[in-house]
Each structure stands twice: as structure tokens, then as C-alpha cells.
Design a protein around this motif. Structure first.
Motif, PDB file in Angstrom:
ATOM      1  N   GLN A  69       0.823  -1.214   0.000  1.00 46.20           N
ATOM      2  CA  GLN A  69       0.000   0.000   0.000  1.00 46.20           C
ATOM      3  C   GLN A  69       0.859   1.267   0.000  1.00 46.20           C
ATOM      4  O   GLN A  69       0.595   2.232   0.695  1.00 46.20           O
ATOM      5  N   GLY A  70       1.934   1.222  -0.778  1.00 51.46           N
ATOM      6  CA  GLY A  70       2.778   2.397  -0.969  1.00 51.46           C
ATOM      7  C   GLY A  70       3.959   2.511  -0.027  1.00 51.46           C
ATOM      8  O   GLY A  70       4.735   3.457  -0.125  1.00 51.46           O
ATOM      9  N   ALA A  71       4.128   1.567   0.889  1.00 48.82           N
ATOM     10  CA  ALA A  71       5.224   1.652   1.851  1.00 48.82           C
ATOM     11  C   ALA A  71       6.574   1.291   1.222  1.00 48.82           C
ATOM     12  O   ALA A  71       7.600   1.845   1.597  1.00 48.82           O
ATOM     13  N   ILE A  72       6.573   0.369   0.278  1.00 49.86           N
ATOM     14  CA  ILE A  72       7.823  -0.057  -0.375  1.00 49.86           C
ATOM     15  C   ILE A  72       7.920   0.633  -1.732  1.00 49.86           C
ATOM     16  O   ILE A  72       7.079   0.443  -2.597  1.00 49.86           O
ATOM     17  N   ARG A  73       8.958   1.457  -1.880  1.00 52.39           N
ATOM     18  CA  ARG A  73       9.147   2.223  -3.114  1.00 52.39           C
ATOM     19  C   ARG A  73      10.532   1.907  -3.660  1.00 52.39           C
ATOM     20  O   ARG A  73      11.517   2.477  -3.221  1.00 52.39           O
ATOM     21  N   GLY A  74      10.603   0.995  -4.621  1.00 51.43           N
ATOM     22  CA  GLY A  74      11.878   0.590  -5.203  1.00 51.43           C
ATOM     23  C   GLY A  74      12.445   1.624  -6.151  1.00 51.43           C
ATOM     24  O   GLY A  74      11.746   2.510  -6.654  1.00 51.43           O
ATOM     25  N   VAL A  75      13.747   1.512  -6.407  1.00 47.94           N
ATOM     26  CA  VAL A  75      14.454   2.447  -7.274  1.00 47.94           C
ATOM     27  C   VAL A  75      13.925   2.387  -8.709  1.00 47.94           C
ATOM     28  O   VAL A  75      13.725   3.423  -9.359  1.00 47.94           O
ATOM     29  N   GLN A  92      -2.866  12.892 -15.175  1.00 47.10           N
ATOM     30  CA  GLN A  92      -3.195  13.165 -13.775  1.00 47.10           C
ATOM     31  C   GLN A  92      -3.471  11.839 -13.070  1.00 47.10           C
ATOM     32  O   GLN A  92      -4.610  11.461 -12.857  1.00 47.10           O
ATOM     33  N   ALA A  93      -2.418  11.121 -12.719  1.00 46.68           N
ATOM     34  CA  ALA A  93      -2.565   9.828 -12.053  1.00 46.68           C
ATOM     35  C   ALA A  93      -1.690   9.805 -10.806  1.00 46.68           C
ATOM     36  O   ALA A  93      -0.582  10.346 -10.797  1.00 46.68           O
ATOM     37  N   SER A  94      -2.197   9.181  -9.770  1.00 47.80           N
ATOM     38  CA  SER A  94      -1.430   9.057  -8.532  1.00 47.80           C
ATOM     39  C   SER A  94      -0.374   7.968  -8.698  1.00 47.80           C
ATOM     40  O   SER A  94      -0.392   7.192  -9.663  1.00 47.80           O
ATOM     41  N   ASP A  95       0.536   7.891  -7.734  1.00 51.69           N
ATOM     42  CA  ASP A  95       1.551   6.840  -7.771  1.00 51.69           C
ATOM     43  C   ASP A  95       0.894   5.461  -7.735  1.00 51.69           C
ATOM     44  O   ASP A  95       1.331   4.542  -8.421  1.00 51.69           O
ATOM     45  N   ALA A  96      -0.157   5.313  -6.943  1.00 48.84           N
ATOM     46  CA  ALA A  96      -0.854   4.025  -6.849  1.00 48.84           C
ATOM     47  C   ALA A  96      -1.470   3.645  -8.193  1.00 48.84           C
ATOM     48  O   ALA A  96      -1.407   2.482  -8.609  1.00 48.84           O
ATOM     49  N   GLN A  97      -2.068   4.603  -8.882  1.00 51.87           N
ATOM     50  CA  GLN A  97      -2.662   4.328 -10.186  1.00 51.87           C
ATOM     51  C   GLN A  97      -1.586   3.945 -11.203  1.00 51.87           C
ATOM     52  O   GLN A  97      -1.780   3.033 -12.012  1.00 51.87           O
ATOM     53  N   LEU A  98      -0.460   4.635 -11.164  1.00 49.00           N
ATOM     54  CA  LEU A  98       0.624   4.308 -12.085  1.00 49.00           C
ATOM     55  C   LEU A  98       1.190   2.921 -11.802  1.00 49.00           C
ATOM     56  O   LEU A  98       1.479   2.163 -12.727  1.00 49.00           O
TER      57      LEU A  98
END
Length: 105
Positions: A69-75, A92-98
Motif C-alpha cells: 500500500q505504498g510503503a515499499i518504493r523501489g528504485v 493526472q494519475a497518482s503513484d498508486a494508479q501508475l
């Protein structure tokens, strides 16, 4: 009870049920429009970036991002986000949508 009171009560009941039904329709329409906009943004991103190597390389990171749920953000995912936003600045998209769009590819 007099006929006038019965008629008045019946009219109030009819008006109350109409107001309740119309507010339900407005709420439902709003939710459906929101979901449609989210789906369109996800499908636009996934269809235009299907063959992009940077985006395809970020699939594992995107899966981790979605699962946590967005906690792990890989390089690789961060690189793909930057690349996508550079390629489509009006998207216009959020990180979750992308991330979901990357997984859908």
C-alpha cells in the motif's frame, strides 16, 4: 383522523421517498464517475507505455508497492514514475494508479 391530515401525511411521505431516491442516484453517479476516471487514467498509462523498457523493468517494484500500500518504493519504480510523468506531463494519475498500470502491462 381527518382526510386532510391523511392526505397531508401521504404527500409528505411521497416527497420524502422521492428526495431519498434522488440523493441515492446522485451519490451513485458520483461514485461511478470517480471509478471511471480512475480506470481511464490507468488504461491510458498502460496502453501507451506497454513496450517501454524502463516501465517493464519496474514490474516487481510496482508489485511490492501495491502489496505494501505504498510503503515499499523501489528504485526502478521511482525511475518509471519519473519517466512516465516526463513522457506524459498532462497525465493526472497518482503513484498508486501508475503502479497498478505498470502491473497491468
Amino acid at each position: 383522523m381527518s382526510r386532510t391530515r391523511l392526505l397531508g401525511a401521504a404527500m409528505l411521505l411521497a416527497l420524502a421517498s422521492t428526495a431519498h431516491a434522488s440523493s441515492f442516484v446522485v451519490t451513485t453517479d458520483t461514485v461511478v464517475r470517480g471509478v471511471a476516471a480512475s480506470t481511464n487514467a490507468t488504461s491510458d498509462a498502460s496502453s501507451s507505455l506497454r513496450d517501454d523498457k524502463i516501465v517493464r523493468a519496474a514490474r516487481d517494484d510496482a508489485a511490492s508497492f501495491v502489496a505494501s500500500q505504498g510503503a515499499i518504493r523501489g528504485v526502478k519504480l521511482e525511475s518509471a514514475f519519473a519517466h512516465i510523468r516526463q513522457q506524459a506531463p498532462t497525465l493526472q494519475a497518482s503513484d498508486a494508479q501508475l503502479a497498478q498500470a505498470i502491473l497491468a502491462i
